[in-house]
Write a protein that holds these residues in place. Structure first.
Motif, PDB file in Angstrom:
ATOM      1  N   ASN A 233      -3.674  -5.402   8.450  1.00  0.00           N
ATOM      2  CA  ASN A 233      -3.217  -6.285   7.240  1.00  0.00           C
ATOM      3  C   ASN A 233      -2.077  -6.465   6.823  1.00  0.00           C
ATOM      4  O   ASN A 233      -1.358  -5.865   6.145  1.00  0.00           O
ATOM      5  CB  ASN A 233      -4.067  -5.768   6.063  1.00  0.00           C
ATOM      6  CG  ASN A 233      -5.635  -5.522   5.957  1.00  0.00           C
ATOM      7  OD1 ASN A 233      -6.016  -6.558   6.102  1.00  0.00           O
ATOM      8  ND2 ASN A 233      -6.021  -4.348   6.339  1.00  0.00           N
ATOM      9  N   PRO A 234      -1.371  -7.089   7.874  1.00  0.00           N
ATOM     10  CA  PRO A 234       0.386  -7.337   7.821  1.00  0.00           C
ATOM     11  C   PRO A 234       0.991  -7.725   6.750  1.00  0.00           C
ATOM     12  O   PRO A 234       2.158  -7.575   6.250  1.00  0.00           O
ATOM     13  CB  PRO A 234       0.756  -8.085   9.049  1.00  0.00           C
ATOM     14  CG  PRO A 234      -0.528  -8.767   9.391  1.00  0.00           C
ATOM     15  CD  PRO A 234      -1.704  -8.020   8.972  1.00  0.00           C
ATOM     16  N   HIS A 235       0.048  -8.521   5.799  1.00  0.00           N
ATOM     17  CA  HIS A 235       0.721  -9.186   4.670  1.00  0.00           C
ATOM     18  C   HIS A 235       0.445  -8.221   3.306  1.00  0.00           C
ATOM     19  O   HIS A 235       0.682  -8.552   1.895  1.00  0.00           O
ATOM     20  CB  HIS A 235       0.354 -10.497   4.357  1.00  0.00           C
ATOM     21  CG  HIS A 235       0.611 -11.545   5.590  1.00  0.00           C
ATOM     22  ND1 HIS A 235       1.738 -11.954   5.706  1.00  0.00           N
ATOM     23  CD2 HIS A 235      -0.328 -12.022   6.504  1.00  0.00           C
ATOM     24  CE1 HIS A 235       1.866 -12.516   6.841  1.00  0.00           C
ATOM     25  NE2 HIS A 235       0.671 -12.621   7.244  1.00  0.00           N
ATOM     26  N   GLN A 236      -0.079  -7.282   3.464  1.00  0.00           N
ATOM     27  CA  GLN A 236      -0.867  -6.158   2.362  1.00  0.00           C
ATOM     28  C   GLN A 236       0.424  -5.108   2.206  1.00  0.00           C
ATOM     29  O   GLN A 236       0.763  -4.684   3.210  1.00  0.00           O
ATOM     30  CB  GLN A 236      -1.907  -5.564   2.824  1.00  0.00           C
ATOM     31  CG  GLN A 236      -2.604  -4.662   1.729  1.00  0.00           C
ATOM     32  CD  GLN A 236      -2.927  -5.293   0.382  1.00  0.00           C
ATOM     33  OE1 GLN A 236      -3.687  -6.278   0.540  1.00  0.00           O
ATOM     34  NE2 GLN A 236      -2.327  -4.644  -0.780  1.00  0.00           N
ATOM     35  N   ASP A 237       0.520  -4.596   0.991  1.00  0.00           N
ATOM     36  CA  ASP A 237       1.744  -3.713   0.533  1.00  0.00           C
ATOM     37  C   ASP A 237       0.622  -2.449   0.515  1.00  0.00           C
ATOM     38  O   ASP A 237      -0.307  -2.545  -0.285  1.00  0.00           O
ATOM     39  CB  ASP A 237       2.302  -3.961  -0.565  1.00  0.00           C
ATOM     40  CG  ASP A 237       3.448  -5.075  -0.346  1.00  0.00           C
ATOM     41  OD1 ASP A 237       3.933  -5.051   0.643  1.00  0.00           O
ATOM     42  OD2 ASP A 237       3.690  -6.008  -1.398  1.00  0.00           O
ATOM     43  N   PHE A 238       1.332  -1.388   0.871  1.00  0.00           N
ATOM     44  CA  PHE A 238       0.715  -0.159   0.733  1.00  0.00           C
ATOM     45  C   PHE A 238       1.812   0.944   0.311  1.00  0.00           C
ATOM     46  O   PHE A 238       2.985   0.596   0.562  1.00  0.00           O
ATOM     47  CB  PHE A 238       0.222   0.658   2.039  1.00  0.00           C
ATOM     48  CG  PHE A 238      -0.771  -0.293   2.751  1.00  0.00           C
ATOM     49  CD1 PHE A 238      -2.267  -0.107   2.643  1.00  0.00           C
ATOM     50  CD2 PHE A 238      -0.498  -1.372   3.380  1.00  0.00           C
ATOM     51  CE1 PHE A 238      -3.087  -0.679   3.066  1.00  0.00           C
ATOM     52  CE2 PHE A 238      -1.634  -2.056   4.064  1.00  0.00           C
ATOM     53  CZ  PHE A 238      -2.881  -1.960   4.114  1.00  0.00           C
ATOM     54  N   VAL A 239       1.512   2.099  -0.392  1.00  0.00           N
ATOM     55  CA  VAL A 239       2.316   3.080  -0.536  1.00  0.00           C
ATOM     56  C   VAL A 239       1.641   4.267  -0.500  1.00  0.00           C
ATOM     57  O   VAL A 239       0.308   4.645  -0.848  1.00  0.00           O
ATOM     58  CB  VAL A 239       2.842   2.980  -2.075  1.00  0.00           C
ATOM     59  CG1 VAL A 239       1.484   3.126  -3.102  1.00  0.00           C
ATOM     60  CG2 VAL A 239       3.929   4.089  -2.394  1.00  0.00           C
ATOM     61  N   ILE A 240       2.273   5.327   0.499  1.00  0.00           N
ATOM     62  CA  ILE A 240       1.729   6.783   0.546  1.00  0.00           C
ATOM     63  C   ILE A 240       2.551   7.754  -0.235  1.00  0.00           C
ATOM     64  O   ILE A 240       3.587   7.804  -0.402  1.00  0.00           O
ATOM     65  CB  ILE A 240       1.751   7.209   2.074  1.00  0.00           C
ATOM     66  CG1 ILE A 240       1.244   6.124   2.959  1.00  0.00           C
ATOM     67  CG2 ILE A 240       1.186   8.649   2.156  1.00  0.00           C
ATOM     68  CD1 ILE A 240       1.449   6.546   4.475  1.00  0.00           C
ATOM     69  N   ILE A 241       1.600   8.536  -0.822  1.00  0.00           N
ATOM     70  CA  ILE A 241       2.085   9.437  -1.730  1.00  0.00           C
ATOM     71  C   ILE A 241       2.072  10.875  -1.289  1.00  0.00           C
ATOM     72  O   ILE A 241       1.142  11.286  -0.714  1.00  0.00           O
ATOM     73  CB  ILE A 241       1.471   9.663  -3.303  1.00  0.00           C
ATOM     74  CG1 ILE A 241       1.655   8.103  -4.009  1.00  0.00           C
ATOM     75  CG2 ILE A 241       2.136  10.878  -3.910  1.00  0.00           C
ATOM     76  CD1 ILE A 241       0.870   7.958  -4.965  1.00  0.00           C
TER      77      ILE A 241
ATOM     78  N   ASN B  24     -10.097  -2.477   4.064  1.00  0.00           N
ATOM     79  CA  ASN B  24     -10.296  -3.897   4.183  1.00  0.00           C
ATOM     80  C   ASN B  24     -11.182  -4.193   2.862  1.00  0.00           C
ATOM     81  O   ASN B  24     -11.033  -5.555   2.406  1.00  0.00           O
ATOM     82  CB  ASN B  24     -11.348  -4.170   5.409  1.00  0.00           C
ATOM     83  CG  ASN B  24     -10.384  -4.156   6.573  1.00  0.00           C
ATOM     84  OD1 ASN B  24      -9.124  -4.182   6.609  1.00  0.00           O
ATOM     85  ND2 ASN B  24     -10.899  -3.982   7.853  1.00  0.00           N
ATOM     86  N   GLY B  25     -11.948  -3.450   2.519  1.00  0.00           N
ATOM     87  CA  GLY B  25     -12.501  -3.643   1.055  1.00  0.00           C
ATOM     88  C   GLY B  25     -11.637  -3.818  -0.074  1.00  0.00           C
ATOM     89  O   GLY B  25     -12.035  -4.719  -0.743  1.00  0.00           O
ATOM     90  N   ALA B  26     -10.798  -3.004  -0.064  1.00  0.00           N
ATOM     91  CA  ALA B  26      -9.652  -2.883  -1.144  1.00  0.00           C
ATOM     92  C   ALA B  26      -8.875  -4.369  -0.866  1.00  0.00           C
ATOM     93  O   ALA B  26      -8.473  -4.895  -1.965  1.00  0.00           O
ATOM     94  CB  ALA B  26      -8.733  -1.722  -1.258  1.00  0.00           C
ATOM     95  N   VAL B  27      -8.687  -4.697   0.268  1.00  0.00           N
ATOM     96  CA  VAL B  27      -7.918  -6.195   0.418  1.00  0.00           C
ATOM     97  C   VAL B  27      -8.676  -7.078   0.102  1.00  0.00           C
ATOM     98  O   VAL B  27      -8.117  -8.101  -0.728  1.00  0.00           O
ATOM     99  CB  VAL B  27      -7.602  -6.268   1.864  1.00  0.00           C
ATOM    100  CG1 VAL B  27      -6.852  -7.614   2.147  1.00  0.00           C
ATOM    101  CG2 VAL B  27      -6.679  -4.818   2.296  1.00  0.00           C
TER     102      VAL B  27
END
Length: 187
Positions: A140-148, A112-115
């Motif tokens: 945070n449904p409007h946030q984009d994430f990527v898992i490596i 949430n801090g990063a958001v």
């Protein structure tokens, strides 16, 4: 050596002023030196001054780093290199935030801090961060994430495959290139 008649008279007058009133002469010389110095400073070469650039409108990608000693440290290092490469190309701000835990509930405040820092893409590394990333994606449904190095079926959570041996220099460079290209495609 004799001075020409035109310059001899002012020089003699100045020499007499110095002998007769040394305080006035020293004060005059100090004021003259200050005026010349200020003039040189204020009208100097302006090209040497740094230019400020507004980076607030750049795409912001943030890496949430696993706790110290995590098994995915080499993946994190290669991912961070890819993010820095994307930032060097311009138009991207890469930031790195430590996450002291991989527990989904305990890590949510860090996500949430990063958001709140307006990260447009939050990057996480490794299978250990998958539950926390998916919990953050739900919150945070409007946030984009990527898992490596892991996959997810959640919406807004992309995946980048990790190399088989991230410790090898070639594999680390390949992962950095994948991360950089992914960020470049997102901006």
């Amino acid at each position: 050596m004799r001075l020409p008649a035109l310059t001899a008279r002012p020089v003699r007058r100045f020499a007499g002023l110095v002998r007769g009133h040394p305080v006035i002469a020293v004060t005059t010389a100090a004021v003259l030196l200050a005026v010349l110095s200020l003039t040189a400073l204020l009208t100097g070469d302006r090209s040497a001054q740094p230019r400020a650039a507004n980076v607030s409108r750049n795409f912001r990608a943030c890496l949430l780093v696993s706790p110290a000693g995590a098994t995915d440290a080499r993946l994190s290092q290669a991912s961070w290199q890819g993010m820095q490469d994307a930032a060097r190309s311009g138009g991207v701000n890469a930031q790195r935030f430590p996450t002291p835990t991989i527990d989904a509930k305990a890590a949510l405040p860090y996500f949430n801090g990063a958001v709140q820092h307006h990260c447009e893409l939050i990057v996480t590394v490794g299978t250990g961060m998958k539950p926390a990333t998916e919990a953050a994606a739900r919150a945070n449904p409007h946030q984009d994430f990527v898992i490596i190095g892991a996959t997810s079926a959640r919406p807004h959570v992309s995946a980048i495959a990790a190399p088989d041996d991230p410790g090898k220099e070639k594999a680390g460079k390949e992962l950095a290139e994948k991360v950089s290209a992914f960020i470049a495609d997102r901006r």
